[in-house]
Design a protein around this motif. Structure first.
Motif, PDB file in Angstrom:
ATOM      1  N   HIS A 694      36.240 -34.323 -20.045  1.00 40.19           N
ATOM      2  CA  HIS A 694      36.282 -33.165 -20.941  1.00 40.19           C
ATOM      3  C   HIS A 694      35.959 -33.581 -22.376  1.00 40.19           C
ATOM      4  N   LYS A 695      35.057 -32.844 -22.978  1.00 41.84           N
ATOM      5  CA  LYS A 695      34.803 -32.949 -24.406  1.00 41.84           C
ATOM      6  C   LYS A 695      35.281 -31.652 -25.059  1.00 41.84           C
ATOM      7  N   PHE A 696      36.150 -31.765 -26.069  1.00 40.10           N
ATOM      8  CA  PHE A 696      36.793 -30.603 -26.670  1.00 40.10           C
ATOM      9  C   PHE A 696      35.880 -29.940 -27.693  1.00 40.10           C
ATOM     10  N   SER A 697      34.673 -29.590 -27.251  1.00 41.30           N
ATOM     11  CA  SER A 697      33.680 -29.037 -28.172  1.00 41.30           C
ATOM     12  C   SER A 697      34.035 -27.640 -28.646  1.00 41.30           C
ATOM     13  N   VAL A 706      36.699 -34.814 -29.921  1.00 39.10           N
ATOM     14  CA  VAL A 706      37.564 -35.582 -29.028  1.00 39.10           C
ATOM     15  C   VAL A 706      37.012 -35.561 -27.602  1.00 39.10           C
ATOM     16  N   ILE A 707      37.001 -36.728 -26.949  1.00 38.72           N
ATOM     17  CA  ILE A 707      36.551 -36.877 -25.558  1.00 38.72           C
ATOM     18  C   ILE A 707      37.668 -37.531 -24.758  1.00 38.72           C
ATOM     19  N   VAL A 708      37.954 -37.004 -23.586  1.00 43.16           N
ATOM     20  CA  VAL A 708      38.938 -37.587 -22.680  1.00 43.16           C
ATOM     21  C   VAL A 708      38.305 -37.743 -21.311  1.00 43.16           C
ATOM     22  N   GLY A 709      38.462 -38.895 -20.723  1.00 41.24           N
ATOM     23  CA  GLY A 709      38.019 -39.122 -19.354  1.00 41.24           C
ATOM     24  C   GLY A 709      39.087 -39.896 -18.612  1.00 41.24           C
TER      25      GLY A 709
END
Length: 844
Positions: A694-697, A706-709
């Motif tokens: 997910h990228k919190f675009s 912010v990017i979460v993987g």
């Protein structure tokens, strides 16, 4: 021996009938108006920089695969192909000297997976394995890495865990000329060394001006020379658990200094005659040099010692110094032709892998005249040896034996294949039928020559020239304690260079390790695909026939005999894949497949060594491992850059292979020891994979960067092994060697238009390495759990110029293996942190 196996053929035929039968029943329907490709993938990109493109590929693909693209590789501090793959769900790696090397898929060992380049299976450089060490291949040569976990019938069946396909760059994948250049410096804090690296890639498409013909030319070059080291203390599991507390028989200290050089090159030519006709040449070359020097002490306690106690010990100082060079060359020439509703594909491929060592110092052993008193150790996980000062004085030891070796292993494979696809339309339902065949020839050869020099005084070398002080250097920096002075390999080679090598040739060690194995595989398959509203079905079957012949040496009570054996078997394998769309954002996937894994070359070795009532030998008559596999999963897309997926899988493995002692049975009834390999009955592997990207675009600045993987895999396995104990059969339930119950990745990142930072953690739980004694689980060897934290930060100085900083192994995590329980050391090794600074320029 000849056998033909059609095990599990009912399941293969059932799967084939379900898919092919439903397809052919509509053969009279009208033809498809548009071609439909038979190559499908499920894409889960590990920390990709381009989430939108990657998730779109996942959504539109069919069978279960995992892909990491070149963008993903560059986004994290991964120096080679193996380390790039560890970020993916269900993937873990084996490390060598802290560097990622072999890849495990869903907990299954590297020899149960296959590796290919541009669809051509790679042979293995190492003489006894099928597994390809992926640290041989620099990541700079790679366009993408595709891990197939559920094969289709048009793929090679070899690989119970899966197949790793390395795709190199192609100019036809780009719009216009492209190029990339990278320079890098890395620093290892343990040895305080700085090392260079560089990579260059690019290509273009040339318009040939004839009916739209064009030529795509793409090339890549990568080089690295890395100096680093490790500090090691190990027991090898030499604990005696018959005492309470356990006592130790032997302990070793090792100090390593290593230089590894990687050189890689790729050249791909794609000649597109027109949109319907393509010819191609795809090549890849890799050279990997591992120059390793190991200085160590071996302590053998006369009376086995408990922690904290002291006693007498025989002590040896040992030096090993050798340079191994591994090379891999792969080339494939082929074509693709569209003839209305027909697609014809063909290729001729050749691959060669080799490992060579010249004048390797396999061991220079220095001994003391007497044993040492007052020697002991403290700590059972990281033992710290103590003893008198004379332990570390060069004048205490003298040279006793020198072993030199030349060795070469080669693995060659040639294959030819063709595939034909017919696009069909079954009423309103588009589909296809595809069939083809493949023939391959593989030859594995090993050749080793060993010379053992001893009794130097009889050769005219005086005792004063054998003192260790003549070969010693300065004191070594050794973190776990004290290891003593450095030793000079060149001085030892100079000492024995004047001796007649023929007088010191070790015929037994040289001949017994030489063998040749020829493996010919012929295969044919039939598969079909159909779309019915939101449901896509793809399935069929594949038949592979294997002819094996092996030549080696049987050494029986000092007499050498030639040993020739052969084996023959066939496997019919089915597969069925389904994808069903539930609305616009959610889809289900399911696969029922069959696969196999052929025994390793060590297990198939025709070598026999029989001395008195002890024997050790390979088993060329082993059956291949066969697996029935079931996968089911769901994927949900929250947006163009966000997805979550969950998969469950199950494998039932027949004929799994393990080491055993068959003394006391059959023809070995009168032997006290007879070590070999055998097929087990049935093993099971089951697990769950979860992944989210997910990228919190959609959040307001600055949170939109912010990017979460994250991904995690939880597996369980059950297997039964058998052996004999004083002639009595022994059976024990174990988990499969190499299977970690838990693996996972977590990446936290932040990106702006010019800057990016990522913190990545990788974890795998402990796993069973080896079962030395089936009758006593206290001596089982395990690798401990491992968590590593890495950091990457990058900044675009200009639109096409990026600077990047990597920090590898931030927590300075060592390698640890234990015997039976975590408190008893088998091996402890530490590597320190590594820092890299690179500059990359791109032009598109």
């Amino acid at each position: 021996m000849e056998t033909t196996s059609f095990k599990r053929s009912r399941l293969a035929f059932a799967i084939a009938a379900l898919c092919i039968g439903s397809t052919t029943s509509m053969a009279g329907a009208q033809e498809s108006a548009a071609p439909v490709s038979a190559e499908e993938t499920v894409t889960v990109v590990g920390q990709a920089a381009r989430l939108r493109t990657s998730l779109n590929q996942q959504r539109m693909s069919d069978n279960l695969q995992t892909i990491v693209t070149s963008d993903s590789i560059n986004a994290l501090p991964d120096a080679n192909v193996s380390e790039s793959l560890q970020r993916l769900p269900g993937i873990s790696i084996e490390r060598d000297q802290g560097e990622g090397r072999f890849v495990r898929i869903r907990g299954l060992g590297p020899d149960l997976n296959s590796v290919s380049v541009n669809g051509t299976q790679l042979p293995a450089p190492e003489g006894d394995r099928r597994a390809v060490a992926l640290d041989v291949l620099p990541s700079g040569l790679v366009s993408s890495l595709v891990v197939t976990k559920a094969p289709t019938p048009d793929m090679d069946a070899n690989g119970i865990g899966g197949n790793i396909n390395i795709k190199s760059i192609s100019a036809l994948d780009k719009d216009g000329p492209f190029g990339k250049a990278k320079i890098e410096m890395s620093h290892n804090e343990l040895v305080d060394k700085t090392s260079p690296a560089g990579a260059l890639s690019g290509g273009t498409t040339l318009d040939l001006g004839t009916d739209g013909a064009r030529l795509g030319v793409a090339a890549a070059l990568s080089w690295e020379e890395r100096e680093f080291g490790s500090d090691n203390v190990e027991t090898g599991g030499a604990w005696d658990f018959g005492e309470d507390p356990a006592v130790l028989e032997e302990i070793e200290q090792r100090d390593y200094l290593i230089t590894r050089e990687r050189l890689g090159a790729a050249l791909n030519l794609d000649l597109e005659l027109n949109p319907d006709n393509l010819l191609y040449l795809r090549t890849m070359y890799s050279r990997y040099s591992d120059d390793e020097k190991r200085v160590g002490n071996i302590f053998e306690f006369e009376d086995h010692l408990a922690e904290g106690a002291t006693g007498s010990a025989e002590v040896e100082r040992e030096l090993k110094a050798r340079e191994e060079v591994q090379e891999i060359l792969s080339a494939s020439l082929g074509g693709e032709h569209r003839l209305r509703e027909w697609l014809v594909e063909y290729s001729i491929s050749a691959s060669e892998a080799s490992e060579k060592e010249d004048d390797g110092l396999g061991g220079a052993v220095f001994v003391a005249e007497d044993s040492f008193d007052g020697v002991g150790f403290r700590g059972t996980r990281k033992p710290d040896v103590s003893g008198p000062a004379s332990l570390y004085q060069a004048t205490t030891f003298s040279l006793d034996e020198v072993e030199l070796a030349d060795s070469e292993a080669t693995d060659e494979e040639q294959n030819v294949r063709f595939d034909i696809t017919r696009d069909l339309s079954f009423g309103a339902h588009p589909g296809l039928v595809k069939f083809g065949a493949k023939a391959s020839q593989r030859t594995k050869e090993t050749d080793e020559n060993v010379w053992v020099y001893d009794d130097f005084e009889s050769a005219g070398i005086s005792a004063d020239r054998l003192g260790m002080e003549n070969f010693a250097g300065g004191e070594l920096d050794y973190n776990p304690g004290r290891v003593g002075s450095d030793l000079k390999a060149d001085a030892i080679r100079d000492l024995v260079s004047g001796l007649n090598k023929a007088d010191y040739f070790d015929e037994e060690e040289s001949r017994i390790n030489d063998y040749r194995i020829d493996e010919d595989i012929t295969a044919a398959y039939l598969m079909g695909r159909v779309d019915v509203r939101g449901l896509r079905l793809l399935g069929g079957f594949r038949y592979e026939h294997t002819d094996l012949s092996a030549e080696g040496t049987r050494l029986e009570d000092g007499e050498f005999l030639d040993n020739r054996v052969s084996n023959d078997y066939g496997n019919l394998l089915g597969s069925l894949h389904a994808r069903y769309e539930i609305g616009d954002r959610t889809q289900l996937r399911a696969s029922l497949t069959q696969s196999l894994a052929r025994p390793t070359f060590e297990q198939l070795s025709p070598a026999f060594v029989i001395e008195d009532d002890e024997a050790e030998f390979g088993n060329p008559n082993l059956d291949p491992l066969e697996s029935d596999n079931f996968d089911i999963g769901i994927e949900h897309y929250m947006g163009p850059t966000s997805a979550i997926s969950a998969y469950a899988f199950y494998k039932r493995i027949d004929n799994f292979i393990y080491s055993t002692d068959v003394a006391g049975t059959g023809e070995w009834a009168d032997f006290s020891e007879a070590k070999t390999f055998d097929n087990g009955d049935t093993a099971e592997l089951r697990g769950v994979e979860l992944a989210v990207s997910h990228k919190f675009s959609s959040l307001p600045a600055p949170w939109n960067g912010v990017i979460v993987g994250a991904n995690g895999t939880w597996t369980r396995s059950d297997a039964t092994v058998t052996s004999t104990d004083d002639g009595t059969p022994v059976r024990r339930n174990v988990r499969l060697p190499g299977q970690s119950d838990t693996t996972g990745n977590l990446t936290l990142g932040y990106e702006t238009d010019r800057a990016s930072i990522r913190l990545a953690g990788n974890y795998k739980s402990d796993y069973l390495m080896e079962i030395p004694d089936v009758a006593d689980e206290r001596y089982d060897l395990y690798e401990d759990d491992h968590f590593q934290l890495d950091l990457t930060a990058s900044y675009y100085l200009m639109d096409n110029l990026m600077i990047q900083f990597d920090a590898v192994n931030l927590t300075d995590r060592p390698y640890y293996a234990y015997t039976g329980s975590e408190q008893y050391n088998a091996q402890y090794e530490e590597y320190g942190r590594t820092y890299r600074l690179s500059l990359t320029m791109t032009s598109f």
